[in-house]
Design a protein around this motif. Structure first.
Motif, PDB file in Angstrom:
ATOM      1  N   ALA A 127      29.201 -20.750  90.927  1.00 43.41           N
ATOM      2  CA  ALA A 127      28.396 -20.712  90.105  1.00 43.41           C
ATOM      3  C   ALA A 127      29.202 -20.920  88.606  1.00 43.41           C
ATOM      4  N   ASP A 128      30.471 -20.220  88.572  1.00 43.12           N
ATOM      5  CA  ASP A 128      31.339 -20.012  87.531  1.00 43.12           C
ATOM      6  C   ASP A 128      31.979 -21.530  87.121  1.00 43.12           C
ATOM      7  N   LEU A 129      32.091 -22.372  88.184  1.00 48.30           N
ATOM      8  CA  LEU A 129      32.511 -23.871  87.894  1.00 48.30           C
ATOM      9  C   LEU A 129      31.367 -24.659  87.288  1.00 48.30           C
ATOM     10  N   ILE A 130      30.077 -24.235  87.282  1.00 49.00           N
ATOM     11  CA  ILE A 130      29.212 -25.222  87.058  1.00 49.00           C
ATOM     12  C   ILE A 130      28.662 -24.318  85.464  1.00 49.00           C
ATOM     13  N   ALA A 131      28.974 -23.047  85.262  1.00 44.35           N
ATOM     14  CA  ALA A 131      28.059 -22.422  84.161  1.00 44.35           C
ATOM     15  C   ALA A 131      29.345 -22.388  82.880  1.00 44.35           C
ATOM     16  N   ASP A 132      30.412 -22.413  83.446  1.00 41.53           N
ATOM     17  CA  ASP A 132      31.739 -22.278  82.351  1.00 41.53           C
ATOM     18  C   ASP A 132      32.201 -23.760  82.236  1.00 41.53           C
ATOM     19  N   PRO A 133      31.937 -24.342  81.104  1.00 40.26           N
ATOM     20  CA  PRO A 133      32.690 -25.475  80.820  1.00 40.26           C
ATOM     21  C   PRO A 133      34.150 -25.658  80.868  1.00 40.26           C
ATOM     22  N   ASP A 134      34.907 -24.253  80.354  1.00 40.85           N
ATOM     23  CA  ASP A 134      36.218 -24.225  80.290  1.00 40.85           C
ATOM     24  C   ASP A 134      37.036 -24.195  81.676  1.00 40.85           C
ATOM     25  N   HIS A 141      34.894 -35.445  86.584  1.00 35.69           N
ATOM     26  CA  HIS A 141      33.791 -35.275  87.537  1.00 35.69           C
ATOM     27  C   HIS A 141      34.122 -33.976  88.359  1.00 35.69           C
ATOM     28  N   VAL A 142      33.084 -33.225  88.889  1.00 33.96           N
ATOM     29  CA  VAL A 142      32.961 -32.122  89.606  1.00 33.96           C
ATOM     30  C   VAL A 142      31.948 -32.621  90.806  1.00 33.96           C
ATOM     31  N   SER A 184      24.035  -8.493  87.466  1.00 36.60           N
ATOM     32  CA  SER A 184      24.942  -8.362  86.479  1.00 36.60           C
ATOM     33  C   SER A 184      25.426  -9.765  86.161  1.00 36.60           C
ATOM     34  N   ARG A 185      25.165 -10.852  87.207  1.00 35.36           N
ATOM     35  CA  ARG A 185      25.880 -12.119  86.990  1.00 35.36           C
ATOM     36  C   ARG A 185      24.437 -12.874  86.379  1.00 35.36           C
ATOM     37  N   ARG A 186      23.507 -12.561  86.264  1.00 29.82           N
ATOM     38  CA  ARG A 186      21.897 -13.065  85.894  1.00 29.82           C
ATOM     39  C   ARG A 186      22.509 -14.285  84.792  1.00 29.82           C
ATOM     40  N   SER A 187      23.167 -13.981  83.704  1.00 28.53           N
ATOM     41  CA  SER A 187      23.492 -15.004  82.882  1.00 28.53           C
ATOM     42  C   SER A 187      24.255 -16.222  83.341  1.00 28.53           C
ATOM     43  N   VAL A 188      25.233 -15.802  84.016  1.00 24.21           N
ATOM     44  CA  VAL A 188      25.997 -16.843  84.534  1.00 24.21           C
ATOM     45  C   VAL A 188      24.916 -17.842  85.473  1.00 24.21           C
ATOM     46  N   ALA A 195      22.484 -26.132  83.956  1.00 25.59           N
ATOM     47  CA  ALA A 195      23.280 -27.201  84.249  1.00 25.59           C
ATOM     48  C   ALA A 195      22.631 -28.143  85.534  1.00 25.59           C
ATOM     49  N   LEU A 196      22.295 -27.560  86.496  1.00 29.19           N
ATOM     50  CA  LEU A 196      21.499 -28.304  87.595  1.00 29.19           C
ATOM     51  C   LEU A 196      20.341 -29.127  87.272  1.00 29.19           C
TER      52      LEU A 196
END
Length: 594
Positions: A127-134, A141-142, A184-188, A195-196
Motif C-alpha cells: 500500500a505504501d508503494l502506491i500511496a506514497d509518490p516519494d 513504472h511499477v 491506524s493506516r486508514r489514510s494510507v 490511486a487504484l
C-alpha cells in the motif's frame, strides 16, 4: 519483439491478475523487460505466494528491493504474503497472549490464518508503494504481479474501528479479523484505493487462458473491480495453441480456444485485448522473456522419447476408481483451486462408480440442470443434488442480520454485512449445506465437488458455534460431527485436483498443508489435463509435455496415490466423454480417432 497494445499508453502502475497458472508472472516479467529495453526504469513487485520472479531472472530477490543483474533498468521485490500475514497475526495476538484462555488464543489464531488475512496483509505491504509518490519517484513504472480482489478493496474502504467491531462480538468468525488493529493506516489505504481508481495512474491487466473457467474468473474480476472504480482494464489472453500441421490434438484444442474467444462475455468483449502463443518451455531467462509476446513456437527433438518413456508409467484415473469402487458407502470429495477441473473429475468419478452399480449422490456447487445437460440426461444409479452457493450465502446472511444485526447501529450493520459477503463466510454457508450430504454417506456413496478448506474447518471447530448448532439440529444421538467425519479416512476420502504446472501444484501443496492443520490427510491427487498423458504427435507438444514431468514428479513425492488425466481434444461433455476419463488410455484413442 511484438509489443502488446497495453504498453502504448501504460500508466505508472500496472496490476496483473488472474487465476493461478494462467501466466501472470511471465506476463509481468516480460512486460518489465520490454519497458526496460525501451529505456524505462521499472519496479517489479510480486505478492503472489507462488511467485518465481527470482527463478525467471535467475537471481535471488526476496523481501527487499533488488537490482536485477541480468536486466538493467529493473528492480524487483518479492513480498512474502505468508510472512506478512504471520507478522500481522502476531501483532494482534501478542498483547493478549497469557491473558486469554488457550482455546481463545487458538480461535484467534485460526481466524487470522485464512486467505483473506494473507491478502490483506499483502495489500498492507505494498500500500505504501502506491500511496506514497516519494517511494516510487525513481521509477517510470511499477508493475505488480497479483492485484487485490474487490472484497479487499471494499474492506479497506469501509469506515470504522475494526478492533472494536471484533472485540464487541458484532462480527462472526470470518474475514474481519485481519482488519483488527489496522485502522491506524486508514489514510494510507484510502490513498492507495484512490490511486487504484485513477485511470491516469493505474491499469488492471486481466490475464486469462482461452478456457471457460479462466475467462469466467476474468469476467467476474473485471465486473467486481469496475464497480469499485477500477475501470481502466485490459485483457491478455495467454498461451493460445499454435497452428501445428498434422497434429489432431492441437487442432482440436485450437478450434475450441477460438470458439471461446468468439463468445467472450460482454464485459470482456468490450475491453481492448492482446493474445500470446503457448510456449513449449517454461518462460525462464532473458531470451525467453523477450520471445514471450512473439508467435514463433519452439520445440525439442529430444523430448519425444523422454515423454514416451515416462508418461506410459503414469497411473490412470481408473486405478483410483477401482479402489473407490470397493466401498458401498462413503464420502469422496474433490478439492482444488478454480479452473483445475475438479468438477469434471468429481463427475467422472461419480459416473464411473454409478456404471459399476454403486448408488451415488453427486453434490456440486454447479447448478444441477447444467450437470444434467452435461451428462446428456440421466445416468443409472446417479443422483445429482443442487447446492447454489449464492442462495446458501443469502440464507445465512439473512439469518445473521435478523439476529445479531438487529442489535447494531447503521455503521455496525454495514460492517457486519461486509463481513457476511466475504469468501470465508460463503464457504461456511455452503458447508452448512454440504453437512446434509456428509450424513447421507452413511448409506451410499456421496461425491462432493469443492470441499471446504482446512482453514474454514478449523474456524468452525475453534469457535464451537457450528459444532453446537449441529448437535442441536441432529439431536443427542449424534456420535460424530461433520468435522470428525471428514477426519475419518475410512469414511471420507479427499482428492486434490491440480494441473501439471508450477503455480497450480504449489497452490495444491499449500491446500494439503492447510488440510493437515485440520488433521485431514488427502487420500489422493489427480493431475488433470496432462499433455504428456495425451500421447501427442508433434515435436512442439512433446516439448510441452516434457516440461510437465518435473511437476508430476513433485506430486508423486507429496502423496501415496496419484492419477494423471490426459488433456482431451474437446471439453468432456456427455456421459461417454466423462466415462473415457476413468479408462486406462482415453487420449490415445481420442487422438487417433481424429
Amino acid at each position: 519483439m511484438n509489443q502488446p497494445t497495453f504498453l502504448d499508453h501504460l500508466p505508472k502502475f500496472a496490476f496483473f491478475t488472474g487465476k493461478g497458472g494462467v501466466g501472470k508472472t511471465s506476463a509481468t516479467c516480460a512486460t518489465a523487460l520490454a519497458l526496460a529495453d525501451q529505456g524505462k526504469s521499472v519496479l517489479l513487485v510480486s505478492t503472489d505466494p507462488a511467485s518465481n520472479i527470482g527463478q525467471v531472472f535467475d537471481q535471488h530477490i526476496g523481501n527487499q528491493i533488488t537490482t536485477l543483474n541480468t536486466a538493467p533498468g529493473i528492480d524487483a521485490l518479492e513480498i512474502d504474503p505468508e510472512a506478512a500475514a504471520a507478522t500481522n497475526r502476531e501483532s494482534i495476538i501478542k498483547p493478549v497472549r497469557g491473558l486469554l484462555p488457550k482455546t481463545e488464543i487458538q480461535a484467534m489464531t485460526e481466524q487470522l490464518s485464512g486467505a483473506c488475512t494473507t491478502e490483506i496483509a499483502s495489500f498492507n505491504e505494498f500500500a505504501d508503494l502506491i500511496a506514497d509518490p516519494d517511494l516510487t519517484s525513481d521509477y517510470d513504472h511499477v508493475l505488480l504481479d497479483t492485484a487485490p480482489t474487490g472484497h479487499t478493496i471494499r474492506l479497506l474502504e469501509l469506515p470504522g474501528d475494526w478492533s472494536q467491531f471484533i472485540d464487541e462480538g458484532k462480527g462472526d468468525a470470518s474475514c474481519l479479523g485481519p482488519m483488527a488493529g489496522l485502522e491506524s493506516r486508514r489514510s494510507v489505504y484510502q490513498a492507495a484505493v484512490n490511486a487504484l481508481s485513477d485511470p491516469a495512474r493505474t491499469v488492471l491487466v486481466l490475464v486469462a487462458r482461452a478456457q471457460r473457467s479462466a475467462i469466467q474468473e476474468a469476467e467476474r474480476t473485471s465486473r467486481e473491480l469496475a464497480a469499485l472504480g477500477m475501470g481502466n482494464q485490459h485483457l491478455l489472453i495467454n498461451a493460445l495453441m499454435p497452428d501445428l500441421d498434422g497434429d489432431s490434438l492441437a487442432a482440436a484444442i485450437r478450434d475450441q480456444e477460438h470458439k471461446e474467444l468468439a463468445s467472450l462475455p460482454s464485459g470482456l468483449a468490450r475491453l481492448p485485448y492482446d493474445t500470446t502463443t503457448l510456449h513449449s518451455r517454461n518462460v525462464v531467462g532473458i531470451n525467453s522473456l523477450r520471445e514471450f509476446f512473439t508467435a514463433t513456437p519452439t520445440q525439442s527433438e529430444q523430448a519425444a522419447n523422454h515423454v514416451r518413456e515416462v508418461a506410459g508409467k503414469y497411473p490412470p484415473l481408473a486405478d483410483l476408481v477401482d479402489q473407490l469402487a470397493e466401498q458401498t458407502h462413503g464420502l469422496f470429495m474433490t478439492l482444488g483451486k478454480g479452473g483445475v477441473g475438479k468438477t469434471t473429475v468429481a463427475t467422472a468419478i461419480a459416473v464411473a462408480l454409478a456404471e459399476r452399480g454403486r448408488e451415488v449422490l453427486l453434490t456440486t456447487t454447479d447448478p444441477a440442470g447444467n450437470l444434467t445437460d452435461t451428462l446428456n440426461g440421466t445416468v443409472a444409479n446417479l443422483t445429482i443434488a443442487k447446492i447454489d452457493p449464492d442462495q446458501a450465502l443469502r440464507e445465512y446472511q439473512n439469518e445473521v442480520m435478523a439476529t445479531k444485526g438487529t442489535r447494531l447501529d447503521a455503521t455496525g450493520r454495514a460492517q457486519l454485512m461486509e463481513d457476511l459477503q466475504s469468501p470465508c463466510t460463503q464457504e461456511v454457508a455452503v458447508f452448512r449445506k454440504f453437512s446434509e450430504a456428509i450424513r447421507e454417506a452413511h448409506d451410499h456413496i456421496v461425491v462432493i465437488d469443492t470441499a471446504p478448506s482446512g482453514h474454514t474447518l478449523l474456524l468452525l471447530d475453534a469457535t464451537g458455534s457450528y459444532h453446537r448448532e449441529m448437535l442441536h439440529q441432529m439431536g443427542d444421538n449424534l456420535v460424530a460431527t461433520p468435522l470428525t467425519r471428514l477426519q475419518d479416512p475410512d469414511y471420507t476420502k479427499m482428492i486434490i485436483v491440480t494441473l501439471p504446472e508450477t503455480t497450480p501444484v504449489l497452490e495444491a501443496e499449500q491446500l494439503q498443508c492447510d488440510l493437515q492443520r485440520a488433521s485431514i490427510t488427502p487420500w489422493a491427487w489427480v493431475v488433470n489435463r496432462s499433455v504428456a498423458a495425451a500421447h501427442p504427435t508433434s515435436e512442439f507438444l512433446h516439448t510441452v509435455a516434457d516440461g510437465e514431468i518435473p511437476q508430476i514428479k513433485h506430486v508423486q513425492h507429496l502423496t501415496e496415490r496419484m492419477a494423471v488425466v490426459p488433456l482431451l481434444p474437446t471439453p468432456p461433455i456427455g456421459q461417454d466423454s466423462l466415462h473415457s476419463l476413468s479408462q486406462s488410455a482415453p487420449l490415445a484413442r481420442s487422438a487417433s480417432a481424429r
